[in-house]
Write a protein that holds these residues in place. Structure first.
Motif, short mmCIF file in Angstrom:
data_model
loop_
_atom_site.label_atom_id
_atom_site.label_comp_id
_atom_site.label_asym_id
_atom_site.label_seq_id
_atom_site.Cartn_x
_atom_site.Cartn_y
_atom_site.Cartn_z
N ASN A 268 0.95 -1.38 -0.05
CA ASN A 268 -0.15 0.10 0.03
C ASN A 268 0.89 1.37 -0.06
O ASN A 268 0.66 2.10 -0.72
N ASP A 271 2.82 1.79 -3.45
CA ASP A 271 1.89 2.27 -4.53
C ASP A 271 1.24 3.59 -4.14
O ASP A 271 1.08 4.25 -5.08
N LYS A 291 -1.81 0.61 -9.67
CA LYS A 291 -1.92 -0.77 -9.13
C LYS A 291 -0.58 -1.36 -9.37
O LYS A 291 0.15 -1.32 -10.57
N HIS A 292 0.05 -2.04 -8.30
CA HIS A 292 1.36 -2.51 -8.30
C HIS A 292 2.35 -1.35 -8.94
O HIS A 292 3.34 -1.83 -9.73
N CYS A 296 -2.93 2.48 -13.85
CA CYS A 296 -3.80 1.93 -14.90
C CYS A 296 -4.91 2.76 -15.38
O CYS A 296 -5.84 2.35 -16.16
N SER A 318 -8.22 -3.46 -13.89
CA SER A 318 -6.96 -3.21 -12.90
C SER A 318 -7.35 -2.55 -11.96
O SER A 318 -6.60 -2.38 -11.02
N GLY A 322 -7.27 -0.82 -6.40
CA GLY A 322 -6.25 -0.01 -6.62
C GLY A 322 -6.05 1.25 -5.62
O GLY A 322 -6.79 1.31 -4.56
N THR A 343 -11.42 0.16 -3.30
CA THR A 343 -10.39 0.88 -3.33
C THR A 343 -9.62 0.71 -2.15
O THR A 343 -10.24 0.54 -1.30
N GLU A 344 -8.35 0.38 -2.31
CA GLU A 344 -7.43 0.03 -0.97
C GLU A 344 -7.11 1.35 -0.22
O GLU A 344 -7.36 1.64 0.74
#
Length: 540
Positions: A268, A271, A291-292, A296, A318, A322, A343-344
């Motif tokens: 987290n 990113d 993302k990662h 995206c 994706s 995210g 969503t994170e």
């Protein structure tokens, strides 16, 4: 004023025995918890030596205190620069208990043992962070404090050192458990913390001073920080991880306040940092979905809600789970749009009450507020570890403007294409190489990242755009009529032709390949406009 004429030396101590506290030296800049500490020490019969503001605070707490000048017989001088730098102080700290020669020397010179040193340093990091001038920052470089701390830590067999108010509680608990003595285990742990603190302090000073003299790559480099958070694990569950910050933190995840949500993970944090750095590139309302560590979807818009919808359209698959970064204060409309899918993390300079109420309904979503945006042009260093060393480089603060572009094709880009080309190249800077970014109307419509071949990145981005179009029920992908950016030159014409097949009409790339003429000829044959930047943006 006179020095003590008699010296009581404690019983011989080893690194494995508890040490009774009889005398403490306290000199602190941060007086948090000081009153409770000195009252507890006084209750254990500990004599307290102190200086200046610390002595006044101790007296105000109703605890007897001996001024260091009275203890040493030497006055404080040079505007306080010299007060504890005296043999009566350092001898009392460094004298080895149980060593006959040390004890005899201390007795001969009337040096009383000091069993506890409580010191926290001048607030150098905070002074720099608030933008103080050069002279003020230098004046906040502590000299006596680090010397006291290191002396006490070195002699931890007989001396306890405390450098952080957060450790007062464990010291008092240990004193209570050992009837006024400090255990060997705690002395060792506090000594380790003391050396780490002085190392971090010197590291902050050295980094700042190098910046002041314009030294980007100094002979020695120190990377240090303060533990902000112990993480559940690293990139994977079998890896340990933690989050450290330093006093010169750039606005972002290190300085942000977490308003809500569960604890942040290693991934987290990584990113979210990538997302916030990307969105800081834009002055008008903008949204980045990550993302990662790769975008995206990125878009500009008249409102954050509108920009988010357009960024999401680039790759809605994706985007699930995210990270969303914005460069404006969040409002209700933006919050409602963002929370329609899982969503994170959301990071923003601010959020109004209505937006916070929307996010509050998603208890696991992390909302981070930074207060300000980072300046993408600010110099600084990035550091990455390799086996046996560190890779250090200046931050990629390169920014390409219209004036930097060279038109290399028969057809120049239109004004609309030009605006999108500049946006695409700016996004490219934040995409892992090999990077290909398609943009149309101020929003990304296809992103290819991290491929070993540039042509593969071009094809993957086009395929993702096709998938997004099919999912949205569109007749054709948004790459039709788009522009495309490449973070480095096209080594062959195949990558450019793949972009043309996807529907791109204009290209931005650094240029510099031995096959530039071949690539330019292919662009002309396809009717593409192409510009060279002369700057590449590899990101590994």
């Amino acid at each position: 004023m006179s020095a003590p004429t008699t010296v009581a030396v404690p019983a011989p101590a080893t690194a494995d025995t508890p040490v009774t506290l009889r005398r403490a030296l306290i000199s602190v800049s941060d007086k948090t918890g000081l009153a409770d500490l000195v009252r507890a020490l006084h209750a254990h019969g500990v004599e307290i030596l102190s200086t200046g503001g610390s002595a006044k605070a101790i007296e105000a707490a109703g605890v007897p205190v001996v001024e260091v000048a009275d203890h040493t017989g030497f006055p404080e001088m040079l505007d306080g620069r010299v007060k504890t730098l005296h043999p009566a102080i350092h001898g009392g700290i460094l004298g080895m208990r149980g060593n006959p020669a040390h004890e005899a020397a201390m007795a001969d010179h009337g040096i009383a043992p000091i069993d506890l040193v409580v010191v926290n340093l001048y607030p150098f990091e905070a002074t720099v962070a608030r933008g103080a001038d050069f002279a003020t920052c230098v004046e906040n470089v502590d000299i006596g404090g680090p010397a006291l701390i290191r002396a006490a830590a070195k002699n931890h067999a007989g001396v306890t050192v405390v450098t952080d108010p957060e450790d007062y509680a464990c010291l008092l608990e240990d004193l209570k458990a050992h009837a006024g003595a400090v255990s060997a285990a705690l002395r060792k742990r506090l000594a380790a913390a003391a050396f780490a603190r002085t190392g971090a302090y010197d590291g902050a000073i050295s980094r700042w001073f190098a910046e002041q003299v314009g030294e980007t790559i100094p002979r020695h480099i120190v990377s240090a920080g303060r533990l902000k958070q112990t993480l559940r694990y690293g990139e994977n569950p079998h890896q340990q991880a933690a989050f450290y910050v330093h006093g010169l933190a750039r606005p972002g995840v290190a300085s942000a306040r977490q308003v809500q949500g569960k604890a942040l993970s290693y991934n987290n944090l990584n990113d979210t940092d990538a997302a916030f750095e990307l969105v800081s590139e834009f002055s008008d309302p903008a949204v980045a979905i990550i993302k990662h560590a790769n975008p995206c979807g990125v878009a500009r818009g008249e409102t954050l809600a509108g920009a988010y919808e357009r960024a999401l359209a680039c790759d809605p698959v994706s985007a699930f789970g995210g990270i969303v970064a914005v460069n404006r204060a969040l409002d209700r409309a933006a919050a409602e749009a963002i929370t329609r899918i899982f969503t994170e993390v959301v990071i923003a300079p601010d959020a109004d009450d209505a937006a916070r109420a929307v996010f509050a309904a998603k208890k696991n979503l992390r909302l981070l507020i930074t207060g300000v945006m980072p300046d993408p042009s600010t110099p600084g260093l990035t550091v990455r570890s390799v086996a046996g060393g560190l890779l250090v480089q200046s931050r990629d603060a390169g920014l390409v403007t219209e004036d930097d572009l060279s038109v290399v094709t028969q057809r120049p880009p239109s004004p609309a294409e030009l605006a999108d080309l500049l946006l695409a190249f700016r996004v490219c800077k934040h995409v892992k190489s090999n990077a290909i970014v398609y943009v149309k109307g101020g929003a990304t419509v296809g992103i290819g990242a991290g491929q070993m071949s540039r042509v593969d990145s071009a094809r993957i981005a086009a395929r993702k755009a096709q998938d997004a179009a099919e999912a949205a029920g569109m007749a054709e992908p948004l790459t039709r009529g788009s522009v495309v950016a490449s973070d480095a030159f096209f080594p062959f014409a195949d990558g450019l032709l793949a972009a043309a097949e996807a529907g791109a009409t204009a290209v931005i790339q650094p240029g510099g390949s031995v096959r530039d003429e071949e690539v330019i000829a292919a662009a002309n044959d396809a009717g593409l406009a192409m510009v060279f930047t002369g700057m590449r943006h590899f990101r590994h």
